[in-house]
Motif scaffolding. Structure first.
Motif, PDB file in Angstrom:
ATOM      1  N   MET A   1     -27.738 -33.749  12.968  1.00 62.51           N
ATOM      2  CA  MET A   1     -27.687 -35.039  12.956  1.00 62.51           C
ATOM      3  C   MET A   1     -26.531 -35.587  12.286  1.00 62.51           C
ATOM      4  SD  MET A   1     -30.468 -37.349  10.973  1.00 62.51           S
ATOM      5  CE  MET A   1     -29.466 -37.206   9.453  1.00 62.51           C
ATOM      6  N   THR A   2     -25.934 -36.632  12.793  1.00 61.32           N
ATOM      7  CA  THR A   2     -24.790 -37.146  12.243  1.00 61.32           C
ATOM      8  C   THR A   2     -25.070 -37.996  10.964  1.00 61.32           C
ATOM      9  OG1 THR A   2     -24.958 -39.165  13.655  1.00 61.32           O
ATOM     10  CG2 THR A   2     -23.692 -37.346  14.427  1.00 61.32           C
ATOM     11  N   HIS A   3     -24.111 -38.060  10.056  1.00 58.09           N
ATOM     12  CA  HIS A   3     -24.332 -38.694   8.812  1.00 58.09           C
ATOM     13  C   HIS A   3     -24.196 -40.247   8.872  1.00 58.09           C
ATOM     14  CE1 HIS A   3     -24.498 -39.560   4.540  1.00 58.09           C
ATOM     15  NE2 HIS A   3     -23.285 -40.429   4.644  1.00 58.09           N
ATOM     16  N   LYS A   4     -25.046 -41.009   8.483  1.00 58.14           N
ATOM     17  CA  LYS A   4     -25.090 -42.472   8.572  1.00 58.14           C
ATOM     18  C   LYS A   4     -24.362 -42.962   7.480  1.00 58.14           C
ATOM     19  CE  LYS A   4     -29.180 -42.884  11.538  1.00 58.14           C
ATOM     20  NZ  LYS A   4     -30.696 -43.379  11.644  1.00 58.14           N
ATOM     21  N   SER A   5     -23.992 -44.010   7.461  1.00 55.27           N
ATOM     22  CA  SER A   5     -23.300 -44.950   6.406  1.00 55.27           C
ATOM     23  C   SER A   5     -24.341 -45.189   5.469  1.00 55.27           C
ATOM     24  CB  SER A   5     -22.510 -46.052   6.775  1.00 55.27           C
ATOM     25  OG  SER A   5     -23.553 -47.146   7.385  1.00 55.27           O
ATOM     26  N   THR A   6     -24.234 -45.372   4.112  1.00 54.63           N
ATOM     27  CA  THR A   6     -25.405 -45.851   2.960  1.00 54.63           C
ATOM     28  C   THR A   6     -26.271 -47.089   3.704  1.00 54.63           C
ATOM     29  OG1 THR A   6     -24.026 -45.184   1.370  1.00 54.63           O
ATOM     30  CG2 THR A   6     -25.890 -46.709   1.147  1.00 54.63           C
ATOM     31  N   THR A   7     -25.346 -48.061   4.142  1.00 54.03           N
ATOM     32  CA  THR A   7     -26.022 -49.279   4.823  1.00 54.03           C
ATOM     33  C   THR A   7     -26.716 -49.131   5.927  1.00 54.03           C
ATOM     34  OG1 THR A   7     -24.388 -50.678   3.868  1.00 54.03           O
ATOM     35  CG2 THR A   7     -25.672 -51.781   5.591  1.00 54.03           C
ATOM     36  N   ALA A   8     -26.247 -48.454   6.952  1.00 53.55           N
ATOM     37  CA  ALA A   8     -27.080 -48.132   8.138  1.00 53.55           C
ATOM     38  C   ALA A   8     -28.176 -47.025   7.890  1.00 53.55           C
ATOM     39  CB  ALA A   8     -26.214 -47.331   9.044  1.00 53.55           C
ATOM     40  N   HIS A   9     -28.241 -46.303   6.869  1.00 54.07           N
ATOM     41  CA  HIS A   9     -29.127 -45.390   6.709  1.00 54.07           C
ATOM     42  C   HIS A   9     -30.476 -46.112   5.843  1.00 54.07           C
ATOM     43  CE1 HIS A   9     -30.813 -41.420   4.828  1.00 54.07           C
ATOM     44  NE2 HIS A   9     -31.669 -41.969   5.813  1.00 54.07           N
ATOM     45  N   THR A  10     -30.171 -46.980   5.219  1.00 52.08           N
ATOM     46  CA  THR A  10     -30.938 -47.859   4.698  1.00 52.08           C
ATOM     47  C   THR A  10     -31.725 -48.727   5.492  1.00 52.08           C
ATOM     48  OG1 THR A  10     -29.533 -47.992   2.375  1.00 52.08           O
ATOM     49  CG2 THR A  10     -31.316 -49.727   2.587  1.00 52.08           C
ATOM     50  N   LEU A  11     -30.955 -49.188   6.389  1.00 51.47           N
ATOM     51  CA  LEU A  11     -31.710 -50.100   7.491  1.00 51.47           C
ATOM     52  C   LEU A  11     -32.457 -49.354   8.592  1.00 51.47           C
ATOM     53  CD1 LEU A  11     -28.871 -52.382   8.322  1.00 51.47           C
ATOM     54  CD2 LEU A  11     -30.524 -52.779   6.884  1.00 51.47           C
ATOM     55  N   SER A  24     -38.553 -49.388   0.535  1.00 54.76           N
ATOM     56  CA  SER A  24     -37.765 -49.424  -0.663  1.00 54.76           C
ATOM     57  C   SER A  24     -36.381 -49.363  -0.672  1.00 54.76           C
ATOM     58  CB  SER A  24     -38.259 -48.099  -1.594  1.00 54.76           C
ATOM     59  OG  SER A  24     -39.835 -47.860  -1.461  1.00 54.76           O
ATOM     60  N   LYS A  25     -35.611 -49.995  -1.578  1.00 57.91           N
ATOM     61  CA  LYS A  25     -34.277 -49.991  -1.484  1.00 57.91           C
ATOM     62  C   LYS A  25     -33.883 -48.521  -1.914  1.00 57.91           C
ATOM     63  CE  LYS A  25     -34.267 -54.627  -3.550  1.00 57.91           C
ATOM     64  NZ  LYS A  25     -33.529 -55.551  -4.670  1.00 57.91           N
ATOM     65  N   LYS A  26     -32.767 -48.283  -1.013  1.00 55.27           N
ATOM     66  CA  LYS A  26     -31.976 -46.948  -1.171  1.00 55.27           C
ATOM     67  C   LYS A  26     -30.724 -47.285  -1.885  1.00 55.27           C
ATOM     68  CE  LYS A  26     -33.649 -44.424   2.678  1.00 55.27           C
ATOM     69  NZ  LYS A  26     -33.137 -43.360   3.694  1.00 55.27           N
ATOM     70  N   SER A  27     -30.368 -48.432  -2.086  1.00 57.48           N
ATOM     71  CA  SER A  27     -29.135 -48.589  -2.849  1.00 57.48           C
ATOM     72  C   SER A  27     -29.491 -49.861  -3.947  1.00 57.48           C
ATOM     73  CB  SER A  27     -27.877 -49.126  -2.092  1.00 57.48           C
ATOM     74  OG  SER A  27     -28.460 -50.588  -1.677  1.00 57.48           O
ATOM     75  N   GLU A  28     -28.657 -50.355  -4.719  1.00 57.26           N
ATOM     76  CA  GLU A  28     -28.926 -51.461  -5.524  1.00 57.26           C
ATOM     77  C   GLU A  28     -28.571 -52.954  -4.842  1.00 57.26           C
ATOM     78  OE1 GLU A  28     -26.676 -49.101  -8.777  1.00 57.26           O
ATOM     79  OE2 GLU A  28     -27.850 -50.614  -9.584  1.00 57.26           O
ATOM     80  N   ASP A  29     -28.442 -52.781  -3.510  1.00 54.44           N
ATOM     81  CA  ASP A  29     -28.119 -54.100  -3.034  1.00 54.44           C
ATOM     82  C   ASP A  29     -29.388 -54.843  -2.846  1.00 54.44           C
ATOM     83  OD1 ASP A  29     -27.400 -56.046  -1.255  1.00 54.44           O
ATOM     84  OD2 ASP A  29     -26.290 -55.114   0.066  1.00 54.44           O
ATOM     85  N   ALA A  30     -29.466 -56.020  -3.255  1.00 56.83           N
ATOM     86  CA  ALA A  30     -30.791 -56.752  -3.154  1.00 56.83           C
ATOM     87  C   ALA A  30     -31.012 -57.100  -1.811  1.00 56.83           C
ATOM     88  CB  ALA A  30     -30.645 -58.100  -4.106  1.00 56.83           C
ATOM     89  N   SER A  31     -30.003 -57.164  -0.874  1.00 61.20           N
ATOM     90  CA  SER A  31     -30.080 -57.846   0.342  1.00 61.20           C
ATOM     91  C   SER A  31     -31.071 -56.557   1.388  1.00 61.20           C
ATOM     92  CB  SER A  31     -28.853 -58.186   0.990  1.00 61.20           C
ATOM     93  OG  SER A  31     -28.015 -56.897   1.393  1.00 61.20           O
ATOM     94  N   VAL A  32     -30.966 -55.555   0.941  1.00 61.77           N
ATOM     95  CA  VAL A  32     -31.728 -54.201   1.452  1.00 61.77           C
ATOM     96  C   VAL A  32     -32.810 -53.910   0.881  1.00 61.77           C
ATOM     97  CG1 VAL A  32     -31.411 -52.116   2.379  1.00 61.77           C
ATOM     98  CG2 VAL A  32     -29.414 -53.508   2.249  1.00 61.77           C
ATOM     99  N   GLU A 328     -25.259 -56.076   5.946  1.00 63.45           N
ATOM    100  CA  GLU A 328     -26.054 -56.625   4.959  1.00 63.45           C
ATOM    101  C   GLU A 328     -26.937 -57.800   5.458  1.00 63.45           C
ATOM    102  OE1 GLU A 328     -22.936 -54.083   3.000  1.00 63.45           O
ATOM    103  OE2 GLU A 328     -23.026 -55.490   4.333  1.00 63.45           O
ATOM    104  N   LYS A 329     -26.035 -58.942   6.222  1.00 64.73           N
ATOM    105  CA  LYS A 329     -26.735 -60.068   6.444  1.00 64.73           C
ATOM    106  C   LYS A 329     -27.841 -59.492   7.554  1.00 64.73           C
ATOM    107  CE  LYS A 329     -26.201 -64.887   8.155  1.00 64.73           C
ATOM    108  NZ  LYS A 329     -24.995 -65.746   8.272  1.00 64.73           N
ATOM    109  N   VAL A 330     -27.552 -58.868   8.587  1.00 61.76           N
ATOM    110  CA  VAL A 330     -28.448 -58.683   9.512  1.00 61.76           C
ATOM    111  C   VAL A 330     -29.723 -57.602   8.875  1.00 61.76           C
ATOM    112  CG1 VAL A 330     -27.389 -56.342  10.460  1.00 61.76           C
ATOM    113  CG2 VAL A 330     -28.793 -57.953  12.033  1.00 61.76           C
ATOM    114  N   GLY A 331     -29.150 -56.933   7.892  1.00 58.57           N
ATOM    115  CA  GLY A 331     -30.643 -56.032   7.271  1.00 58.57           C
ATOM    116  C   GLY A 331     -31.511 -57.263   6.563  1.00 58.57           C
ATOM    117  N   LYS A 332     -30.800 -58.120   5.923  1.00 63.16           N
ATOM    118  CA  LYS A 332     -31.506 -58.993   5.075  1.00 63.16           C
ATOM    119  C   LYS A 332     -32.590 -59.789   5.912  1.00 63.16           C
ATOM    120  CE  LYS A 332     -31.652 -62.538   1.797  1.00 63.16           C
ATOM    121  NZ  LYS A 332     -32.462 -63.578   2.398  1.00 63.16           N
TER     122      LYS A 332
END
Length: 346
Positions: A1-11, A24-32, A328-332
């Motif tokens: 499996m290919t590695h996803k970016s942090t944002t993509a994996h969170t989404l 649950s948030k995987k990072s400290e980004d409140a938008s995710v 991040e915007k589309v994730g939020k």
């Protein structure tokens, strides 16, 4: 499996929560948000058509046992996964070289966030006996919970050490000793989390697709079906456009399909106001915001529009969601859509 970016994996995690709670948030980004949602492959249809129907009864009878297990996996994943990723993100935010570990000269030491080892233990028990390789989902679940259990023990020790600022008394001696096992456990957990997430999505999609087909067959294209269908399409679209780069033409096709389903649902609700849930208006607003954010994201990639210097400065935890066309915007917007959908199901 290919590695996803942090944002993509969170989404991706968020997308598991198709019709449940936010992840649950995987990072400290409140938008995710805490996509990781959870769970259960609960059906929007059952909630709208019959509020008293339990989510666990939403899937076809022959699959009840597997459905219950899947819901248990999703519930634990969404409850625990964010804590693991947040703790890792916290540690990496101040340990600049993960190969070498803390130097002892850091001007800021944030430590780590706690992982609830009791909750991990409960899920480990609920998962049951070690799985065989014959069942990919069970095998992924076992590997996942084992890796999180290992990480939880190490994080607990390290969190106490750093929160009590003991590193000021031993010149980071214990911190440097802890780093190797901790870094390896973090890497292992991230790998197992990605595999488990993918397997859950595969099985969850199967259950939801089967329910949607049955719903359309028995009730037709009424609001329960349209609700499920537009949420399913929103998830498919997110999976694609959450990546750093994607096929804009394919994304455009999915976006058109999402818009068509959304417009059909809006028209149906307008025509049948007397039987439409009071929560529909919030969901309708959320569908419009997601539609807008998705279009902005597709346009940025399609037209190869680079981020300006000002936008680059905003692409960080807490502000990335304000940048037009950003992951991040589309994730939020997607997370807000999930939350609005969940309120429809309560």
């Amino acid at each position: 499996m290919t590695h996803k970016s942090t944002t993509a994996h969170t989404l991706a995690c968020i997308s598991l929560a198709l019709l449940a709670t936010a992840c649950s948030k995987k990072s400290e980004d409140a938008s995710v948000p805490s996509t990781a949602s959870m769970p259960a492959a609960a059906s929007a249809a059952s909630a709208i058509a019959s509020p008293a129907t339990a989510a666990s009864n939403a899937v076809a009878k022959p699959a009840e046992a597997n459905s219950s297990k899947l819901q248990d996996y999703i519930a634990c994943y969404n409850k625990l996964d964010g804590d693991g990723h947040r703790s890792i993100a916290r540690y990496r935010s101040w340990v600049k070289d993960m190969d070498k570990g803390p130097s002892g000269k850091e001007s800021i030491v944030y430590g780590l966030y706690k992982i609830d080892v009791d909750d991990v233990a409960k899920c480990k028990t609920s998962f049951g006996q070690p799985a065989t390789a014959q069942n990919k989902l069970d095998a992924a679940a076992t590997a996942y919970i084992d890796s999180l259990s290992e990480l939880g023990v190490l994080v607990t020790d390290a969190e106490v050490y750093y929160s009590r600022e003991n590193y000021k008394d031993d010149a980071f001696a214990k911190g440097k000793k802890l780093h190797g096992p901790l870094a390896e456990a973090m890497k292992r957990f991230e790998e197992k989390s990605a595999v488990f997430s993918d397997q859950i999505e595969v099985e969850n999609d199967k259950a939801l697709d089967a329910e949607m087909q049955q719903l359309e067959k028995t009730e037709g294209r009424q609001l329960p079906y349209l609700h499920m269908a537009l949420m399913s399409k929103a998830k498919q679209l997110l999976r694609l456009i959450a990546e750093d780069n994607f096929d804009a033409a394919a994304a455009g096709k999915l976006l058109t399909e999402y818009e068509s389903l959304t417009d059909e649902a809006i028209a149906y609700a307008k025509k049948n106001k007397e039987s439409t849930s009071s929560g529909w208006s919030s969901l309708e607003r959320a569908t419009e915001e997601y539609r807008k954010a998705a279009k902005e994201r597709v346009r940025r990639i399609r037209d190869k529009v680079p981020y300006s210097e000002g936008e680059k400065m905003m692409l960080k935890p807490g502000s990335g969601w304000m940048v037009e066309g950003s992951q991040e915007k589309v994730g939020k917007a997607y997370n807000d859509l999930i939350e609005a959908s969940n309120r429809m199901n309560r």
